[in-house]
Every structure is written in structure tokens, then in C-alpha cells.
Design a protein around this motif. Structure first.
Motif, short mmCIF file in Angstrom:
data_model
loop_
_atom_site.label_atom_id
_atom_site.label_comp_id
_atom_site.label_asym_id
_atom_site.label_seq_id
_atom_site.Cartn_x
_atom_site.Cartn_y
_atom_site.Cartn_z
N ASP A 100 0.81 -1.26 0.19
CA ASP A 100 -0.04 0.01 0.05
C ASP A 100 0.85 1.09 -0.08
O ASP A 100 0.52 2.29 -0.43
N LEU A 129 -1.03 -10.82 -0.45
CA LEU A 129 -1.22 -9.52 0.30
C LEU A 129 -1.44 -9.67 1.94
O LEU A 129 -1.48 -11.00 2.29
N THR A 133 -4.52 -5.15 7.45
CA THR A 133 -3.42 -4.05 7.61
C THR A 133 -4.15 -2.89 8.62
O THR A 133 -5.16 -2.58 8.58
N ILE A 176 -7.29 3.95 -1.11
CA ILE A 176 -6.85 2.63 -0.78
C ILE A 176 -7.71 1.89 0.47
O ILE A 176 -8.40 0.77 0.32
N ASN A 180 -10.63 -1.14 0.32
CA ASN A 180 -10.32 -2.29 0.99
C ASN A 180 -10.89 -2.29 2.48
O ASN A 180 -9.94 -2.57 3.38
N ASP A 182 -12.48 -4.78 4.04
CA ASP A 182 -12.25 -5.88 4.76
C ASP A 182 -10.89 -6.24 5.23
O ASP A 182 -10.72 -6.84 6.29
N ARG A 183 -9.84 -5.67 4.54
CA ARG A 183 -8.52 -5.73 4.89
C ARG A 183 -7.98 -4.74 5.96
O ARG A 183 -7.14 -5.04 6.64
#
Length: 216
Positions: A100, A129, A133, A176, A180, A182-183
Motif C-alpha cells: 500500500d 497480500l 492492514t 486505498i 479495501n 475488509d483488509r
């Protein structure tokens, strides 16, 4: 591959590196799995050599695409030397920055294009991945003021960039994060340091309750 991979992201001055030093022993106390902490760019012998080139304040003539490729190269080597062996050994991988960062800094900050930089890194990471994060959210103004206060004279090549660059990085991170959900878990990094660490710890435990359950 049974380990878990957690990356930590944020603009310059977010305090994630400092928070990680406090966070790691707190996490280790809650699990029997070994935790490995690393960083990008760097983390392994070859990647650390690339890091020195990337961040050298004397390399101002570096082309933005060269910079993006060097980050991807360092990431690939870090993945091969550290991340994958850690996961294959059923350990917990914590990385101070991962893909990222390149998408935000080179794609957005350098205006190469977020998709273009993502494509370069897709080749480098080969689908690997992070499972989670943690994004330390801080405004460019607050982040840069912290950097100037804490280590003026020791700022690297990217930290020395103008506010417009850091605004583009921040805006890219926001895209970003939105793409994303869920992450990526966002932590307010403008809070007191102990609250930042507590929130990050809570987010990780909630995501992996079966792993970080020691002492419960």
C-alpha cells in the motif's frame, strides 16, 4: 501456509514505527506463536541495500519510475527472504509498510498512477497480500510537524518533499482504505500514543481471536 501476515501503514509522522515497538511485546504476550517484526523498504540484506539507495537525500535526480521499481524489487526480496519463510513456519509476520505504501507514495505522491504502481507490485508480490492492514491515520500537517520536531536534519528523501506531495500521498491512502474495507482497519493516530497502541491491539485481537487469546 498457516501463519498470519499483518502490515502497518500510514503517512510520514503517523508514529506507526514507534507504536509497533510497544505493540509487539503486548501481542507476543497474548499468543504462543512466534512474532517476527520487519520493515520496508528493507528487512533483509539485499532489501536494506536497496533502501539506502531509495532514501539517500543525495539521490534527488532519481526518476519516479526508477524509484517505484526499486521499491518493488526490495519488496520482492523481502517477501522471499523473510515474509514467506515466516508464514510457512506458522509464525506471525508484522511488517512496517508493504505494498500500500508504494501505491500511495509512488502512485499518488509521485503521480505515476495508482493502478500502474499496483500492477508493478502485483508482479513482485505474486498474490501475497496481508491478512490485515492497520492504517495509522494522521493528517499531512500533523505528520510533518512531528517529523520536523523529532528529527530535523535526519529526514530522508521522501520526508523532505513539499506539502503537495504529502497531500497526494494522504489522498491516495484514503482511496486505498475505502477500496479495501475488509483488509484495512483505520486507527486515529492523532490520539495519545498509548490510545493508538490500545486501539491497534484491540483491532488485531478482534480480527484473530483464536490466535491472540493467551491469558484471556
Amino acid at each position: 501456509m498457516s501463519g498470519i501476515f499483518i502490515s502497518f501503514e500510514g503517512p510520514d509522522g503517523a508514529g506507526k514505527t514507534t507504536a509497533l515497538k510497544t505493540l509487539m511485546p503486548l501481542l507476543q504476550a497474548k499468543t504462543d506463536q512466534e512474532i517476527v517484526l520487519s520493515r520496508e523498504p528493507g528487512g533483509s540484506s539485499i532489501s536494506e541495500k536497496i533502501r539506502k539507495i531509495i532514501l539517500d537525500i543525495h539521490d534527488e535526480e532519481m526518476d519516479p519510475r526508477t524509484e517505484a521499481l526499486l521499491y518493488a524489487a526490495a519488496r520482492r526480496q523481502h517477501l522471499i527472504d523473510v515474509i514467506l519463510p515466516t508464514l510457512q513456519a506458522n509464525k506471525i509476520m508484522l511488517s512496517d509498510r508493504f505494498v500500500d505504501s508504494s501505491i500511495a507514495y509512488q502512485g499518488g505522491g509521485r503521480e505515476i498512477g495508482m493502478k500502474e504502481v499496483a500492477d508493478i507490485n502485483d508482479f513482485a508480490i505474486d498474490g501475497h497480500l496481508p491478512d490485515l492492514t492497520i492504517y495509522f491515520d494522521v493528517s499531512p500537517e500533523v505528520g510533518l510537524s512531528r517529523i520536523r520536531k523529532d528529527h530535523e536534519g535526519a529526514m530522508d528523501r521522501l520526508e523532505r518533499e513539499a506539502i503537495d506531495f504529502h497531500n497526494r500521498v494522504y489522498d491516495s491512502y484514503m482511496k486505498i482504505v475505502k477500496a479495501n474495507p475488509d483488509r484495512i482497519k483505520t486507527i486515529n493516530a492523532e490520539q495519545a500514543p498509548e490510545k493508538v497502541v490500545a486501539d491497534a491491539l484491540d483491532a488485531i485481537i478482534k480480527r484473530f481471536p483464536n490466535i491472540f487469546n493467551k491469558g484471556e
